[in-house]
Design a protein around this motif. Sequence first.
Motif: not given
Length: 629
Positions: A404, A339, A363, A335, A341, A383, A361, A137, A103, A402, A118
Motif C-alpha cells: 500500500t 495503491t 485495496q 490506479e 487503503g 473490496i 483503485k 490480476y 507495476r 497489501f 497489471d
Amino acid sequence: MTKKIIFRADGNSSTGLGHLYRLFSLVEIVKNEIEFIFLTQETSTDSIIPDDYEKKVIPRKITIVKEAEWIASNFSSDNYIIIADGYQFNSNYQKQIKQKHFRLIYIDDLANEHMYADVVINHSPYINSKDYSKENYTKLALGTKYALLRPLFLEETKQTRVINHLDKAFVCFGGADPFNLSLKAVQAMVPMNEFIELHVVLGGAYRHKEIFTLESKYPDKIKTYSNLSEAELIQVMRTCNFAIAPASTILYELSCVKMPILSGYFVDNQELIYKGFKDSEAIYQGKSMRDYDVSDFTSQIEKILNDRRFNDKIRSQRALFDEKITTRHLKIIKETALTIGILCSGGLGLDTLSKISVDYKIQFILTDSKSISIIEFAKKNSIPVFAGNPRNGKGYDFIKDFNTDIIASINYLFLIDEDIIEHAKLLTFNIHGSLLPKYRGRTPHVWAIINGEEKAGITAHIIDKGCDTGKIIEQIEVPINFENTGADILEKYAEAYYPLVKKVLTSTLSNRLEFKIQNEKDASYFGKRTPADGEIDWNLTKEDIRNWVRAQANPYPGAFTFNNNRKIIIDKVSFYNAIEISNYSNGEIIKAQPFVVVKTKNGALKLDNIRTEKCTFVKGNVLGNENRK
C-alpha cells in the motif's frame, strides 16, 4: 518520495516511430499531474522526443533480455511505475519486470502474447477480452474509449463537420513509409481534376526523394510537411476534406478531425485496427496496401468520388470517441501508480469512499461494525473489508499483506496503532472536520457551532501518535451561516471532503505535497459527545442556547429539556423580543399560546420546532432538570 512514471518506447527509421508517437499521447495527458521520465534505447531517433521531456537513454549494450535488471538497478519499484509500448516488451519481458516488483501498463496491438502486465491497453475497436491470454490480476482497457490521442485531438472529437465534396486531400503513411505509399497515393491524385490541393505529411524517418521532385513539378498542387506540432498537424487536417492513411495512430487522429478516409494496412499491427474501423463503417476499405501501386490507389479513389456517402463515414467516426477518454486514461494510470487503503465510517465516510473509488483503485477498507452501508459497498465492489476495532493488531493483520502506498482516514471512528500508520509507503493521512489545530477531537463541527464560530473547515493532516496532532497538508474553510445546523455543516463537508482527498492524492503523485507543523499554542481539544450531553442550561445567554440547539438539531439526538418530568427535544429556537421579563426565572415559560417562549439569562427564546410530539406547556412552569421527579 512520490510515484513517478517511466514511459518506455523505441523507434527509428528501420522500426518506425509509431510507438514513440503513440506513447507521447499518454505523456501529454499526465505530464502536468505526475512526474515522469521518458526511457528509450540508444538506437532510437531521440530527436523527435519533445525537448521538455526528461529523457534517459538505455545503453546500446543492454539487450532486451537484460533490460529489466538494468531498470531495477537505476529506478526503484517503490517510486516508479512503467508504461511500455513496443513489440519487444513480450511475455518474458513483462514477467521479468513484474519479478522486479514494478507495476506495468502495456500498450498492445496484437493480442498474441500472454500478458503479465497489471494493465493492458489496446485501442483497436476490433479487439475484445476473449482475444487475450493473461494473468488473473491483469486488467484490460480495450477499444476506442481508450484511444491514445493527444489532447488537441481529443478536443477535435467534440466538433461537428459536414462534407459534401472532395477537393483537398491529406496523405500520411507514418514515420518511415517503407513502401513509399505516400508517393504512390499522390501520383494517383495528381492527374485527377477533382483535387486542387494535396497535403502530404512525412514522418521523421522518411528517406525517399521522389516525392520532393514531384512537389517541385506541381508546386501549386502538392505541399509536403514534416516535424509538425500537434496544433500544426490539426490545422493541415482541417484544411482537407479527404484523407489516405494506414490503420495506425494517424487514422485515429484523422477520425477525430472527421473526413472520408481511405485506409488499409501494410504491417501486422495495423490489421486489427483496420478491421475495427471497417466493422464500424468509419472508413473506405483499402485492405492490405503492402503491394499497392499507383493504379490501385486510382481505382479506390475513383470509387470513393462516385460513392458520395461521405457524411455516413463521418457519423461513424464521431461515434467511436467520447469526451471521457482522458478521464479513463488518468484513472488507469492513477490506479496503477497509487495503491490506496481507506479507513472510514458513517454516511460521510461512504460518500467520500464512493467518490474515491471512481478515480482510484481501493485495496482495502477498514470500518466499524455499525457502518453497514460501507460494508455492503465493499462487498458489492469486491473490496476486502474489515469491520470492527482495528487496535491490538487486528487491523494490521488484515492489511499487512497489501503493498500500500497511501492510507486515508475519513470520518473513521477509531484511533489507529502505529503498525497501521507505518504500513503505507508514502503517506498515512486523515481528514479532520476542523481547521486544526483548533477543535481537535470528536464532532468538531458541532462544537464549533456551540461555541458561536463563524467558520469551520476540514484539514488533511498526517496521522501520528497523537490525536489530530500531525502535520497539516491542506485545509478548506467552510462558513457557518446564522441558520446552519450541525447537519448543514456536515452536508457542506460532504461536498468538500473528496476535493480535499483528491488534492492530496494528486499532490502526492506530482510531488507537490507541503507540510506545516501545528502551532500548539492555538490548539484546542473537545471530547466525544453523547445524547445525554444535550441538555439545555437555561442559565446561559439566548445566543449560547440558540447555538446549542441548532448544533444538535435533527437528525442529531437533539438539545433537550424537561417539562413536567417529560423529556422534550427541541430542534430550533429564535430570539423573541419580550417586554418586562425581569420577574421571570431562567427557564420559565413566559408565553404558552399560540407558541412557547422561555426566559434566558439575557432575554427570551421562542421554541420554533419541538421534535417531541403532543407536549403541553403552561405559562409559569420552569423547564429544566430540577423539575424531574
